[in-house]
Design a protein around this motif. Structure first.
Motif, mmCIF file in Angstrom:
data_model
loop_
_atom_site.group_PDB
_atom_site.id
_atom_site.type_symbol
_atom_site.label_atom_id
_atom_site.label_comp_id
_atom_site.label_asym_id
_atom_site.label_seq_id
_atom_site.Cartn_x
_atom_site.Cartn_y
_atom_site.Cartn_z
ATOM 1 N N ALA A 1 21.335 30.261 -11.926
ATOM 2 C CA ALA A 1 20.193 31.100 -11.560
ATOM 3 C C ALA A 1 18.940 30.711 -12.337
ATOM 4 O O ALA A 1 17.847 31.170 -12.029
ATOM 5 C CB ALA A 1 20.522 32.570 -11.805
ATOM 6 N N LEU B 1 23.268 40.131 -12.736
ATOM 7 C CA LEU B 1 22.485 39.387 -13.720
ATOM 8 C C LEU B 1 21.507 38.458 -13.027
ATOM 9 O O LEU B 1 20.353 38.331 -13.446
ATOM 10 C CB LEU B 1 23.411 38.602 -14.645
ATOM 11 N N VAL B 2 21.947 37.826 -11.971
ATOM 12 C CA VAL B 2 21.048 36.955 -11.214
ATOM 13 C C VAL B 2 19.872 37.763 -10.675
ATOM 14 O O VAL B 2 18.709 37.346 -10.760
ATOM 15 C CB VAL B 2 21.804 36.262 -10.060
ATOM 16 N N ILE C 1 26.924 33.054 -17.544
ATOM 17 C CA ILE C 1 27.530 34.182 -16.831
ATOM 18 C C ILE C 1 26.733 34.504 -15.580
ATOM 19 O O ILE C 1 27.290 34.827 -14.545
ATOM 20 C CB ILE C 1 27.608 35.433 -17.732
ATOM 21 N N ALA C 2 25.402 34.402 -15.704
ATOM 22 C CA ALA C 2 24.543 34.760 -14.572
ATOM 23 C C ALA C 2 24.457 33.612 -13.586
ATOM 24 O O ALA C 2 23.611 32.727 -13.713
ATOM 25 C CB ALA C 2 23.149 35.136 -15.064
ATOM 26 N N MET C 3 25.360 33.604 -12.615
ATOM 27 C CA MET C 3 25.309 32.541 -11.620
ATOM 28 C C MET C 3 26.153 32.954 -10.435
ATOM 29 O O MET C 3 26.998 33.818 -10.506
ATOM 30 C CB MET C 3 25.847 31.244 -12.216
ATOM 31 N N ASN C 4 25.857 32.352 -9.317
ATOM 32 C CA ASN C 4 26.748 32.443 -8.172
ATOM 33 C C ASN C 4 27.441 31.093 -8.095
ATOM 34 O O ASN C 4 28.130 30.708 -9.020
ATOM 35 C CB ASN C 4 25.955 32.765 -6.907
#
Lengths: 245, 245
Positions: free
Chosen positions: A108, B149-150, A101-104
């Motif tokens: 990350a 989150l990142v 979920i934590a990404m661009n």
DNA sequence: CGGGATCTTGAGGATGCTCAACGCTAGTGG
DNA sequence: CCACTAGCGTTGAGCATCCTCAAGATCCCG
């Protein structure tokens, strides 16, 4: 490299033909649980299952974020590195936890299997198309992100303001809570990761982790069992130790 | 208490009758930017504007999470407390930043105005209904959560593994980056918060923050200007200091 | 049973904290 | 207009927690 190119990874199985979801033990806990039996095939169609050997890489920080994952068995560690090699583990994932979920556009953090693990892999592109079709999947994902943010805040408090002992105890209690959420007992808890991993997760050194655990053991707050199991005889007392009250 | 009960808070304005969005400077940066002019009225209908005085409370950790906010002016700090009073600031928000993604049924942290601020308030219940109507709003929210989150991972790395100097420099560069994203110059940057807030954000004490800033000043890496402004003459050099490379 | 990795324990040291005093600035009231 | 105060920032001295470096113990797997 990572699982973005499964053909290069001998430890990755190809997609199974029989539905892996039907017998999936974590389905209800995972985000897949948002879909009912009739909708599940759509998800199944874009899913691959794989296993990864101990210390095998799953994703690498900075890689294009083309896949999302669901851990179905075993433990995974997420980590970031500084140029000089200092490492910070940002989280551990267990059965049912979602990865990615934590990404661009890029991941990350890196992810690595602690022991042997199983997971489901989703193409991000295809999953996003599915989100348009099933808004409740998207809602679930948003809820999960929200939850992860709450967890991240807790970890930030821990790293910024807790003592070594408070960190260790908080960590043990956190593992216990998550075991309960997975339907396991609150104690004993399983510690599948090594001291070095715990240290890099809590912003400590392996020596300090070891000493602190020894201390807790001596004072009777915990008991080390066979196979990396830890017994927590008095979680109320531990709760107080975890917050310094 | 917080803004959940605006009638009790003299510093809270009631809803304006003219559209505050039309002239909103942060609309495109904020999540509101997901909606076009035709859709905006739906959002406007569930929105209230308010101002909060310096040190005024916006939300309290543990409160029912009935409202979400968008900061339109000024700086906000988010923080968590331990029972004995130790405080960890988990983030600073500026114009255009969204407040309230990280929550379950209750807020995961408290929020307080640093200087005087303006913000928009949304009923969570009503906003959730709007999300069903406008999936792209929900997508935007998910993207923002992903981004947060990142950022949280970065903060975790900072708190767990960086030295005091690396923390301070990372913080300054982060403020600079965010200023650029808001259309302001990369230098000088504005430091609206006090040393104590910086300390509680970076897991340090005010004394260490002060000493480290003095040091950076002496070595020519930064220059303190009037009104809490800080000049960063060589961001490349600072970038290296921030990661210890 | 051997050997490498991991864990534990110890001694010494450094980074950042605690406690304390001082300086600076802005707001206040005489 | 200026002394006075309160809040904040800075600086200093000593100290504690945790880190570093090193050696020994234990475990696990071949």
């Amino acid at each position: 490299m990572g699982l973005g190119e499964p053909k290069k990874r001998p430890e990755s199985d190809t997609t199974e033909q029989v539905s892996p979801c039907a017998a999936c033990a974590v389905r209800d806990m995972a985000f897949c649980g948002a879909l009912n039996d009739r909708e599940m095939p759509h998800l199944l169609a874009i899913l691959q299952t794989a296993t990864v050997e101990p210390h095998g890489s799953i994703i690498d920080e900075g890689e294009a974020a083309d896949y999302l994952f669901n851990v179905t068995q075993g433990a995974v560690k997420l980590y970031k590195l500084l140029p000089d090699g200092r490492r910070q583990i940002t989280g551990f994932l267990f059965e049912g936890d979602f990865l990615g979920i934590a990404m661009n556009e890029r991941y990350a953090y890196s992810a690595e299997a602690v022991g042997q693990i199983s997971l489901c892999r989703f193409s991000r592109r295809k999953l996003e198309r599915l989100l348009d079709e099933f808004p409740k999947l998207e809602k679930r994902l948003l809820g999960m992100a929200s939850n992860e943010l709450v967890q991240a805040q807790d970890q930030i408090l821990l790293l910024g303001r807790k003592t070594a002992q408070e960190k260790i105890v908080s960590f043990l209690l956190n593992l216990s809570d998550r075991q309960v959420k997975r339907g396991a007992p609150a104690s004993p808890i399983l510690l599948p990761m090594g001291r070095a991993d715990i240290a890099d997760y809590l912003g400590l050194t392996t020596e300090t982790v070891s000493r602190t655990i020894t201390n807790l053991k001596r004072k009777g707050y915990i008991k080390l069992l066979q196979g990396g199991m830890v017994e927590l005889p008095d979680s109320e007392a531990l709760q107080e130790l975890a917050e310094g009250s």
